[in-house]
Design an enzyme around this catalytic site. Sequence first.
Site, PDB file in Angstrom:
ATOM      1  N   LYS A  14      -8.282  14.094  -6.918  1.00 11.15           N
ATOM      2  CA  LYS A  14      -9.535  14.700  -6.458  1.00 11.15           C
ATOM      3  C   LYS A  14      -9.543  14.883  -4.940  1.00 11.15           C
ATOM      4  O   LYS A  14      -9.877  15.946  -4.445  1.00 11.15           O
ATOM      5  CB  LYS A  14     -10.750  13.844  -6.852  1.00 11.15           C
ATOM      6  CG  LYS A  14     -10.956  13.705  -8.342  1.00 11.15           C
ATOM      7  CD  LYS A  14     -12.353  13.148  -8.674  1.00 11.15           C
ATOM      8  CE  LYS A  14     -12.574  11.721  -8.220  1.00 11.15           C
ATOM      9  NZ  LYS A  14     -11.774  10.729  -8.949  1.00 11.15           N
ATOM     10  N   ARG A  89     -21.171   9.670 -10.734  1.00  6.39           N
ATOM     11  CA  ARG A  89     -20.250   8.807 -11.463  1.00  6.39           C
ATOM     12  C   ARG A  89     -20.947   8.022 -12.571  1.00  6.39           C
ATOM     13  O   ARG A  89     -20.297   7.280 -13.279  1.00  6.39           O
ATOM     14  CB  ARG A  89     -19.668   7.814 -10.476  1.00  6.39           C
ATOM     15  CG  ARG A  89     -18.146   7.757 -10.515  1.00  6.39           C
ATOM     16  CD  ARG A  89     -17.703   7.386  -9.175  1.00  6.39           C
ATOM     17  NE  ARG A  89     -16.472   6.725  -9.033  1.00  6.39           N
ATOM     18  CZ  ARG A  89     -15.662   6.958  -8.019  1.00  6.39           C
ATOM     19  NH1 ARG A  89     -15.960   7.900  -7.143  1.00  6.39           N
ATOM     20  NH2 ARG A  89     -14.566   6.268  -7.880  1.00  6.39           N
ATOM     21  N   ARG A 123       0.004   5.601  -3.569  1.00  2.00           N
ATOM     22  CA  ARG A 123      -0.743   6.411  -2.595  1.00  2.00           C
ATOM     23  C   ARG A 123      -0.833   5.709  -1.244  1.00  2.00           C
ATOM     24  O   ARG A 123      -1.019   4.509  -1.160  1.00  2.00           O
ATOM     25  CB  ARG A 123      -2.142   6.669  -3.140  1.00  2.00           C
ATOM     26  CG  ARG A 123      -3.019   7.461  -2.197  1.00  2.00           C
ATOM     27  CD  ARG A 123      -4.141   8.110  -2.915  1.00  2.00           C
ATOM     28  NE  ARG A 123      -5.006   7.167  -3.582  1.00  2.00           N
ATOM     29  CZ  ARG A 123      -5.982   7.533  -4.394  1.00  2.00           C
ATOM     30  NH1 ARG A 123      -6.191   8.799  -4.661  1.00  2.00           N
ATOM     31  NH2 ARG A 123      -6.748   6.626  -4.945  1.00  2.00           N
ATOM     32  N   ARG A 156      -4.681   1.591   0.318  1.00  2.00           N
ATOM     33  CA  ARG A 156      -6.047   1.101   0.186  1.00  2.00           C
ATOM     34  C   ARG A 156      -6.064  -0.139  -0.698  1.00  2.00           C
ATOM     35  O   ARG A 156      -5.338  -0.193  -1.690  1.00  2.00           O
ATOM     36  CB  ARG A 156      -6.922   2.184  -0.471  1.00  2.00           C
ATOM     37  CG  ARG A 156      -7.481   3.155   0.522  1.00  2.00           C
ATOM     38  CD  ARG A 156      -8.014   4.412  -0.091  1.00  2.00           C
ATOM     39  NE  ARG A 156      -8.649   4.265  -1.396  1.00  2.00           N
ATOM     40  CZ  ARG A 156      -9.143   5.294  -2.084  1.00  2.00           C
ATOM     41  NH1 ARG A 156      -9.101   6.507  -1.590  1.00  2.00           N
ATOM     42  NH2 ARG A 156      -9.692   5.119  -3.253  1.00  2.00           N
ATOM     43  N   ARG A 167     -10.661   0.049 -12.218  1.00  2.00           N
ATOM     44  CA  ARG A 167     -11.368   1.295 -11.923  1.00  2.00           C
ATOM     45  C   ARG A 167     -11.238   2.290 -13.079  1.00  2.00           C
ATOM     46  O   ARG A 167     -12.162   3.038 -13.371  1.00  2.00           O
ATOM     47  CB  ARG A 167     -10.850   1.909 -10.627  1.00  2.00           C
ATOM     48  CG  ARG A 167     -11.247   1.094  -9.406  1.00  2.00           C
ATOM     49  CD  ARG A 167     -10.442   1.492  -8.203  1.00  2.00           C
ATOM     50  NE  ARG A 167     -10.860   2.768  -7.673  1.00  2.00           N
ATOM     51  CZ  ARG A 167     -10.041   3.634  -7.077  1.00  2.00           C
ATOM     52  NH1 ARG A 167      -8.768   3.366  -6.933  1.00  2.00           N
ATOM     53  NH2 ARG A 167     -10.508   4.765  -6.614  1.00  2.00           N
TER      54      ARG A 167
END
Length: 213
Positions: A14, A89, A123, A156, A167
């Site tokens: 995203k 969300r 990431r 992160r 998540r």
Amino acid sequence: MLKLIIFGPPSAGKGTQAQRLSKKYGIPQVSTGDLLREAVAKQTPLGVKIKSYLDTGKLGPDDLIVQLIKDRVSQPDASNGYLLDGFPRTIGQSTELDKMTEIDLVLNINVDLELLVERAVGRRICTKCASVYHVKFNRSKAEGVCDKCGTALIQRDDDKEATVRNRLNVYKDQTAPLIDHFKKKGNLVDIDGSKGIEDVFLQMTAAIDRLSK
Ligand code: AMP
């Protein structure tokens, strides 16, 4: 005026796509995750309240998140529209958004959940300019350093594997049910997110460009 939602599970791409769409269509990317991380880094009252949610991958309280979005989209740079990334969300957030405005298009990224774990764990992000890289799929030119501004890249905390799995479960339970809601409204388009960055981008721009025809 162009109002978009980029929707999908965490690490579906995203943020990467939102940055590109934002540039192409001249509308700001409004990422609740980025806004919340910024609040945490600056230790604002919101940041202090929200930090433990971010660290564990739980969703923050709807009232705080909705207020954050309202404040952001009333800024002058959002007067021609915006691209929502990471919002709504929950059903509660989506109900509030429906009261606020009409969304032109929801870009729903479909992707296999195991691939997402690999994407998230690899990431790396730049803390200064928010550019996003991946150790395997989208490497920076020099390892661990941002191409654009030379800052050291970091992983992160919420991209660590246990948090990523948490998540994904939160997504399945609380966020995925919104897909039916968007489908009923008739403004959802499915995007195949298993493809490369360029291909996914083309699917998205094709869907957006069909809006004006
Ligand atoms: P993201 O970068 O979009 O994956 O968001 C990172 C974290 O911020 C999430 O795991 C949540 O803890 C929090 N967050 C982001 N957007 C929302 C939202 N719309 N509602 C509640 N919590 C959110």
